[in-house]
Design a protein around this motif. Structure first.
Motif, short mmCIF file in Angstrom:
data_model
loop_
_atom_site.label_atom_id
_atom_site.label_comp_id
_atom_site.label_asym_id
_atom_site.label_seq_id
_atom_site.Cartn_x
_atom_site.Cartn_y
_atom_site.Cartn_z
N LEU A 178 5.75 0.41 7.31
CA LEU A 178 5.72 -0.75 6.39
C LEU A 178 4.29 -1.08 5.97
CD1 LEU A 178 8.11 -2.52 5.34
CD2 LEU A 178 8.71 -0.93 7.14
N ALA A 179 3.32 -0.91 6.90
CA ALA A 179 1.91 -1.15 6.54
C ALA A 179 1.44 -0.14 5.51
CB ALA A 179 1.05 -1.08 7.80
N MET A 180 1.83 1.12 5.68
CA MET A 180 1.44 2.17 4.73
C MET A 180 2.10 1.94 3.37
SD MET A 180 1.63 5.41 7.36
CE MET A 180 1.34 6.69 6.15
N ILE A 181 3.32 1.44 3.38
CA ILE A 181 3.98 1.10 2.11
C ILE A 181 3.18 0.00 1.42
CG2 ILE A 181 6.03 0.02 1.11
CD1 ILE A 181 7.68 1.45 3.27
N GLY A 182 2.71 -1.00 2.20
CA GLY A 182 1.93 -2.09 1.61
C GLY A 182 0.66 -1.58 0.94
N VAL A 183 -0.03 -0.63 1.56
CA VAL A 183 -1.24 -0.06 0.97
C VAL A 183 -0.89 0.73 -0.30
CG1 VAL A 183 -3.08 1.62 1.33
CG2 VAL A 183 -2.45 0.06 3.17
N SER A 184 0.18 1.49 -0.22
CA SER A 184 0.53 2.36 -1.35
C SER A 184 0.97 1.58 -2.58
CB SER A 184 1.65 3.32 -0.93
OG SER A 184 1.25 4.09 0.17
N VAL A 185 1.76 0.54 -2.39
CA VAL A 185 2.26 -0.18 -3.56
C VAL A 185 1.11 -0.84 -4.32
CG1 VAL A 185 4.54 -0.57 -2.57
CG2 VAL A 185 2.76 -2.29 -2.24
N VAL A 186 0.06 -1.25 -3.61
CA VAL A 186 -1.08 -1.86 -4.31
C VAL A 186 -1.75 -0.83 -5.22
CG1 VAL A 186 -3.32 -2.95 -4.01
CG2 VAL A 186 -1.45 -3.53 -2.49
N MET A 187 -1.85 0.42 -4.73
CA MET A 187 -2.42 1.47 -5.56
C MET A 187 -1.55 1.74 -6.79
SD MET A 187 -3.63 4.19 -2.66
CE MET A 187 -4.09 5.38 -3.89
N VAL A 188 -0.25 1.78 -6.59
CA VAL A 188 0.65 2.10 -7.70
C VAL A 188 0.73 0.93 -8.68
CG1 VAL A 188 2.96 2.91 -8.28
CG2 VAL A 188 1.92 3.58 -6.14
N ILE A 189 0.53 -0.31 -8.17
CA ILE A 189 0.54 -1.47 -9.06
C ILE A 189 -0.53 -1.32 -10.13
CG2 ILE A 189 -0.13 -3.92 -9.14
CD1 ILE A 189 1.44 -4.28 -6.54
N ARG A 190 -1.70 -0.74 -9.77
CA ARG A 190 -2.77 -0.55 -10.76
C ARG A 190 -2.32 0.39 -11.87
NH1 ARG A 190 -6.80 -3.89 -11.07
NH2 ARG A 190 -8.26 -2.28 -11.72
N VAL A 191 -1.36 1.27 -11.57
CA VAL A 191 -0.94 2.29 -12.53
C VAL A 191 0.22 1.81 -13.39
CG1 VAL A 191 -0.07 4.65 -12.78
CG2 VAL A 191 -1.74 4.12 -11.00
N VAL A 192 1.28 1.29 -12.77
CA VAL A 192 2.49 0.95 -13.52
C VAL A 192 2.91 -0.49 -13.37
CG1 VAL A 192 3.36 3.31 -13.50
CG2 VAL A 192 3.99 1.75 -11.67
N GLY A 193 2.27 -1.28 -12.49
CA GLY A 193 2.61 -2.69 -12.35
C GLY A 193 3.71 -2.96 -11.35
N LEU A 194 3.86 -4.27 -11.03
CA LEU A 194 4.84 -4.69 -10.02
C LEU A 194 6.27 -4.37 -10.43
CD1 LEU A 194 3.47 -8.21 -9.05
CD2 LEU A 194 3.77 -6.28 -7.52
N ILE A 195 6.58 -4.55 -11.71
CA ILE A 195 7.97 -4.41 -12.15
C ILE A 195 8.45 -2.96 -12.03
CG2 ILE A 195 9.53 -4.75 -14.10
CD1 ILE A 195 8.41 -7.33 -12.94
N LEU A 196 7.53 -2.01 -12.26
CA LEU A 196 7.93 -0.61 -12.34
C LEU A 196 7.54 0.22 -11.12
CD1 LEU A 196 6.83 -0.05 -16.05
CD2 LEU A 196 9.09 -0.66 -15.21
N VAL A 197 6.93 -0.42 -10.12
CA VAL A 197 6.38 0.34 -9.00
C VAL A 197 7.44 1.13 -8.24
CG1 VAL A 197 6.54 -1.63 -7.41
CG2 VAL A 197 4.90 0.17 -6.97
N MET A 198 8.63 0.56 -8.11
CA MET A 198 9.66 1.23 -7.33
C MET A 198 10.15 2.52 -7.98
SD MET A 198 9.69 -0.31 -4.65
CE MET A 198 10.92 0.80 -3.98
N ALA A 199 10.07 2.58 -9.32
CA ALA A 199 10.50 3.81 -10.01
C ALA A 199 9.60 4.97 -9.62
CB ALA A 199 10.47 3.59 -11.51
#
Length: 271
Positions: A178-199
């Protein structure tokens, strides 16, 4: 696309996409293999609280959001340590509470003038060079941790109860994941944003799943697919003057349905 790469912001965008692809390939595979897509979505949306906190306190956005997301991931790991039974309501509250906290702190931030849409739908074209170095460091940490605990993560994904019987530290790995997921989603947020990160965290591993015989192979294929989607989406965005994050996800979704159609036609063509 070649002409576009003469601009520094496009070079940074391409590097940001490739660096985020490494995290998507590794962590997205663990998310899909461990069937924790709902938890990953909750961490991704709770991360918005870190964005608001950074602007409210005047701190750097990326490190502050990473810290907040890891804390949110730890809280969700504690809530689901004994299983998801009865924890879905708490996860939903943390999901919504994180976003609400972010919005309120942004409202209260003195002199706040950031573009809210850039965090919801990504701002890959605005990634500064300093953030690329931080993303590279986070990628290195994610890959190193995954390599160290690869066998344990593979056992966890295969059968959590069997792994516990064999002495695998299931609870510690649950918190670590879960901690690694937290780090990763922040990186992906810079690319596609919160709404699209799960895709971007689920579509590449979903496509790689059928063609992979091991967890490591699935991670490599997922990272390559993510890099392909980011590069193609950036090119499409530049050519048609469209939002880059949405274009990256549109390419990924088109590939997902094309793959599903191809497999359906292939099954019909078999004798």
């Amino acid at each position: 696309m070649i002409e576009a790469l003469s601009y520094e912001f496009m070079q940074n965008a391409l590097w940001a996409g490739l660096l985020a692809s490494v995290a998507c390939g590794v962590i997205g595979t663990l998310v899909v293999a461990n069937r924790v897509v709902f938890l990953a979505g909750a961490v991704a949306h709770a991360a918005y609280g870190g964005v608001g906190l950074a602007y409210f306190l005047g701190w750097p956005v990326l490190p502050c959001t990473v810290g907040f997301s890891v804390a949110a991931g730890g809280a969700m790991a504690a809530a689901t340590a004994r299983g998801m039974d009865g924890a879905d309501r708490l996860i939903g509250a943390l999901w919504a509470g994180g976003m609400a906290t972010g919005v309120i702190l942004l409202d209260l931030a003195p002199g706040y003038n950031a573009d809210l849409m850039s965090f919801l739908f990504g701002s890959i074209l605005a990634v500064p060079r300093a953030d690329l170095w931080l993303m590279l460091g986070l990628d290195a940490a994610i890959v190193a941790v995954t390599l160290v605990f690869y066998k344990e993560f593979a056992a966890l994904a295969f059968d959590r109860e069997f792994a516990a019987v064999r002495g695998v530290p299931v609870l510690a790995l649950h918190f670590l994941l879960l901690a690694m997921i937290g780090v990763s989603v922040v990186m992906v947020i810079r690319v596609v944003g919160l709404i699209l990160v799960m895709a971007l965290l689920t579509i590449p591993p979903g496509l790689a799943l059928r063609a992979s015989r091991s967890l490591g192979g699935m991670m490599v294929r997922s990272a390559l697919l993510s890099a392909l989607f980011c590069t193609a989406g950036l090119g499409l965005s530049y050519a048609l003057d469209l939002t880059s994050g949405a274009c990256i996800i549109a390419v990924a979704v088109a590939a997902f349905f094309a793959d599903a159609l191809w497999r359906r036609l292939a099954r019909r063509g078999r004798p």
